[in-house]
Design a protein around this motif. Structure first.
Motif, mmCIF file in Angstrom:
data_model
loop_
_atom_site.group_PDB
_atom_site.id
_atom_site.type_symbol
_atom_site.label_atom_id
_atom_site.label_comp_id
_atom_site.label_asym_id
_atom_site.label_seq_id
_atom_site.Cartn_x
_atom_site.Cartn_y
_atom_site.Cartn_z
ATOM 1 N N SER A 374 -17.747 -25.327 -41.775
ATOM 2 C CA SER A 374 -16.783 -25.736 -42.982
ATOM 3 C C SER A 374 -15.874 -24.774 -42.887
ATOM 4 O O SER A 374 -14.564 -25.149 -43.187
ATOM 5 N N VAL A 375 -16.028 -23.501 -42.802
ATOM 6 C CA VAL A 375 -15.304 -22.483 -42.817
ATOM 7 C C VAL A 375 -14.215 -22.179 -41.626
ATOM 8 O O VAL A 375 -13.186 -22.244 -41.445
ATOM 9 N N LYS A 376 -15.023 -22.479 -40.434
ATOM 10 C CA LYS A 376 -14.439 -22.253 -39.235
ATOM 11 C C LYS A 376 -13.417 -23.565 -38.697
ATOM 12 O O LYS A 376 -12.554 -23.298 -38.051
ATOM 13 N N GLY A 377 -13.936 -24.606 -39.056
ATOM 14 C CA GLY A 377 -13.141 -25.904 -38.847
ATOM 15 C C GLY A 377 -13.447 -26.709 -37.513
ATOM 16 O O GLY A 377 -14.791 -26.270 -37.083
ATOM 17 N N TRP A 378 -12.823 -27.807 -37.441
ATOM 18 C CA TRP A 378 -13.060 -28.620 -36.215
ATOM 19 C C TRP A 378 -13.693 -28.060 -34.820
ATOM 20 O O TRP A 378 -14.883 -28.722 -34.494
ATOM 21 N N ASP A 379 -12.967 -27.115 -34.403
ATOM 22 C CA ASP A 379 -13.506 -26.331 -33.153
ATOM 23 C C ASP A 379 -15.189 -26.033 -33.333
ATOM 24 O O ASP A 379 -15.642 -26.090 -32.138
ATOM 25 N N ALA A 380 -15.530 -25.745 -34.336
ATOM 26 C CA ALA A 380 -16.758 -25.305 -34.386
ATOM 27 C C ALA A 380 -17.930 -26.184 -34.422
ATOM 28 O O ALA A 380 -19.105 -25.953 -34.380
ATOM 29 N N LEU A 381 -17.437 -27.600 -34.630
ATOM 30 C CA LEU A 381 -18.423 -28.686 -34.548
ATOM 31 C C LEU A 381 -18.985 -28.663 -33.406
ATOM 32 O O LEU A 381 -18.624 -28.385 -32.248
ATOM 33 N N PRO A 382 -20.453 -28.994 -33.214
ATOM 34 C CA PRO A 382 -21.177 -29.252 -31.919
ATOM 35 C C PRO A 382 -20.417 -30.175 -31.022
ATOM 36 O O PRO A 382 -19.671 -31.095 -31.506
ATOM 37 N N GLU A 383 -20.436 -29.960 -30.057
ATOM 38 C CA GLU A 383 -19.354 -30.657 -28.822
ATOM 39 C C GLU A 383 -19.611 -32.287 -28.941
ATOM 40 O O GLU A 383 -19.226 -33.068 -29.099
ATOM 41 N N ASN A 384 -21.130 -32.632 -29.076
ATOM 42 C CA ASN A 384 -21.395 -34.012 -29.223
ATOM 43 C C ASN A 384 -21.081 -34.726 -30.265
ATOM 44 O O ASN A 384 -20.643 -36.000 -30.571
ATOM 45 N N ILE A 389 -17.117 -38.546 -33.060
ATOM 46 C CA ILE A 389 -15.821 -38.659 -33.818
ATOM 47 C C ILE A 389 -14.729 -39.156 -33.141
ATOM 48 O O ILE A 389 -14.004 -40.217 -33.391
ATOM 49 N N GLU A 390 -14.682 -38.743 -31.806
ATOM 50 C CA GLU A 390 -13.499 -38.980 -30.851
ATOM 51 C C GLU A 390 -13.525 -40.326 -30.632
ATOM 52 O O GLU A 390 -12.646 -41.299 -30.370
ATOM 53 N N PRO A 399 -6.779 -42.380 -36.639
ATOM 54 C CA PRO A 399 -7.136 -41.072 -36.955
ATOM 55 C C PRO A 399 -8.186 -40.836 -37.953
ATOM 56 O O PRO A 399 -8.044 -41.212 -39.275
ATOM 57 N N ILE A 400 -9.158 -39.776 -37.576
ATOM 58 C CA ILE A 400 -10.252 -39.419 -38.729
ATOM 59 C C ILE A 400 -9.666 -37.919 -38.920
ATOM 60 O O ILE A 400 -9.695 -37.194 -38.219
ATOM 61 N N LYS A 401 -9.147 -37.746 -40.038
ATOM 62 C CA LYS A 401 -8.469 -36.609 -40.560
ATOM 63 C C LYS A 401 -9.376 -35.634 -41.315
ATOM 64 O O LYS A 401 -9.175 -34.559 -41.558
ATOM 65 N N LEU A 402 -10.245 -36.088 -42.061
ATOM 66 C CA LEU A 402 -11.256 -35.296 -42.853
ATOM 67 C C LEU A 402 -12.682 -35.730 -42.432
ATOM 68 O O LEU A 402 -12.988 -37.155 -42.477
#
Ligand code: GDP
Ligand code: IMO
Ligand code: MG
Length: 415
Positions: A374-384, A389-390, A399-402
């Protein structure tokens, strides 16, 4: 125009409370525009769970709570939730439309009686008197909040209601006292909201229930008794459609439903149990276990269409972690026909065979690991998780914005 509407895209409990709280932080007002104390909206602040049934959950952010004409109001809940707000340091009273309808003790009794009469096919209502209060309103005998301040009008309404239902309305002395106490807040809310929007003030319209529980657009008769879709903002608040600049659909990472009714992607076995426990899927208002299932794209497409959703707030992604594979229902087979967008018609849905795709899951993460994300943001989510989400964005064309990754406020990432 800074009017934002928040609408549930499934059968309720999508996490609208948390999203409303987040979006209300810089808003002046937050408005409940339909339903009543059947709603249960949760906000978690510093591990404290705040549950709102009648006031908009967004008011926990300090935005002024409002209750619009199209609601059915449980006054006891209003008073309790004013105290709840006080307990977090917010001293406010809600603005209430003169025209809002009142749920009387008789309406709760009638809710029980109707469920008993339906015996073999109960709706599984919240027993909060919602259907009976809305039906008295439609019969034009319902008690409006301003009637509580007018002895003669109130007596007249009580006589009509008691003559029709052949039951006493119940003790409402307390309601009159409560209305007198809230007197200065009872107003022509329509004029107030329009004025404020014209001045550029941000207003959040916090929907209750979900699109598939809408009395016209949902899985009738297994629905609530109000319109839960975008049109209710306009009819209930007297705010025109051009004053809403963004329509935000809230969906959770899987599907749940409380009460009876068709549910094509329902999981009846082990995976359902796992999701129910992990997602703590027990009713906020009634404590009943929620039925659980996979995401249903044909129904979500319908919800997005009828609400003109601009973007999606996605909740409970964290609950899916640890599953080896995650299923998404892409389309239905109904009598050999492929359905990509499904109208929530019960007869059709009963015949629908979901066609699934499988996506790979991602490992279980600890709360601390989610917090770091939650601190690092979207890029830090697990790849899968990002692929999940995509894939949904692509399937729904929005778009899923949040993305919410935990119940607490702060446990979310923007995309
Ligand atoms: P609402 O009726 O749409 O406001 O939703 P409810 O409050 O009835 O149910 C949502 C439940 O999920 C509440 O207990 C929330 O605290 C919780 N919740 C919301 N977002 C998340 C999330 O991203 N992850 C988890 N694990 N729980 C969440
Ligand atoms: P929130 O705002 C989930 C369901 C009930 C029942 C049906 C009719 O928290 O998302 P009612 O008491 O309205 O006559 O019940 O609707 N229901 C909800 N389910 N979330 C809700 O609200 C609900 N409000 C009503 O379980 O199936
Ligand atoms: Mg709820």
């Amino acid at each position: 125009m800074p009017g934002l509407a928040i609408i549930g895209l499934q059968w309720g409990d999508e996490g609208k409370g948390k999203i409303s709280y987040l979006l209300s932080k810089d808003a002046e007002y937050v408005v409940r525009f339909q339903g009543g104390a059947n709603a249960g909206h949760t906000v978690v602040l510093d591990d404290r769970e705040l549950r709102f049934n009648m006031l908009p959950a967004g008011s926990a952010s300090g935005a002024k709570p409002c209750i619009a004409s199209g609601t059915v109001v449980d006054l006891n809940e209003v008073i309790e939730e004013i105290e709840l707000l006080k307990s977090i340091g917010i001293n406010t009273e809600p603005l209430i439309s003169k025209n809002a309808s009142i749920v009387l003790p008789i309406h709760k009794k009638l809710d029980d009686i109707i469920e008993e009469i339906r015996s073999r096919e109960p709706i599984g209502t919240t027993r909060r008197g919602i259907g009976p209060a809305y039906s008295d309103k439609a019969l034009r005998i319902g008690v409006k909040i301003e009637d509580l301040l007018d002895y003669e009008s109130l007596q007249n309404k009580i006589r009509l209601i008691e003559d029709l239902h052949k039951l006493p309305v119940g003790d409402i002395k307390e309601y009159v006292k409560l209305a007198e106490k809230l007197y200065v807040n009872i107003c022509d809310l329509e004029i107030r909201l329009n004025d404020e929007l014209d001045k550029g003030k941000k207003i959040i319209f916090e929907g209750a229930q979900g699109t598939l529980l809408d009395i016209d657009q949902g899985t009738y008769p297994y629905v609530t008794s109000s319109n839960t879709t975008i049109g209710a903002v306009f009819t209930s608040c007297g705010v025109g459609p051009k004053k809403i600049s963004e329509i935000i659909g809230v969906m959770k990472a899987y599907t749940t439903r409380v009460g009876a009714g068709v549910f094509p992607t329902e999981l009846k076995g082990g995976e359902g149990e796992i999701l129910r426990e992990k997602g703590r899927e027990y009713g906020t208002t009634t404590g009943r276990p929620r039925r659980v299932g996979w995401l249903d794209i044909p129904l979500l497409r319908y919800s997005i269409m009828v609400n003109s959703v601009d973007w999606i707030a996605f909740t409970k992604l964290d609950v899916l972690s640890g599953l080896k594979r995650i299923k998404i229902c892409l389309e239905y087979d109904v009598d050999g026909e492929t359905i990509k967008i499904a109208s929530p018609n019960v007869r059709t849905l009963e015949k629908a065979k979901p066609i699934y795709t499988h996506l790979d899951g991602w490992p279980n993460l600890t709360r601390e690991e989610w917090r770091k994300i939650s601190v690092k943001g979207w890029d830090a989510l697990p790849e899968n998780a990002k692929i999940y989400i995509e894939t949904i964005e692509e399937l729904l064309g929005r778009p899923i914005k949040l993305i919410s990754i935990g119940a607490s406020s702060g446990m979310e990432v923007a995309k």
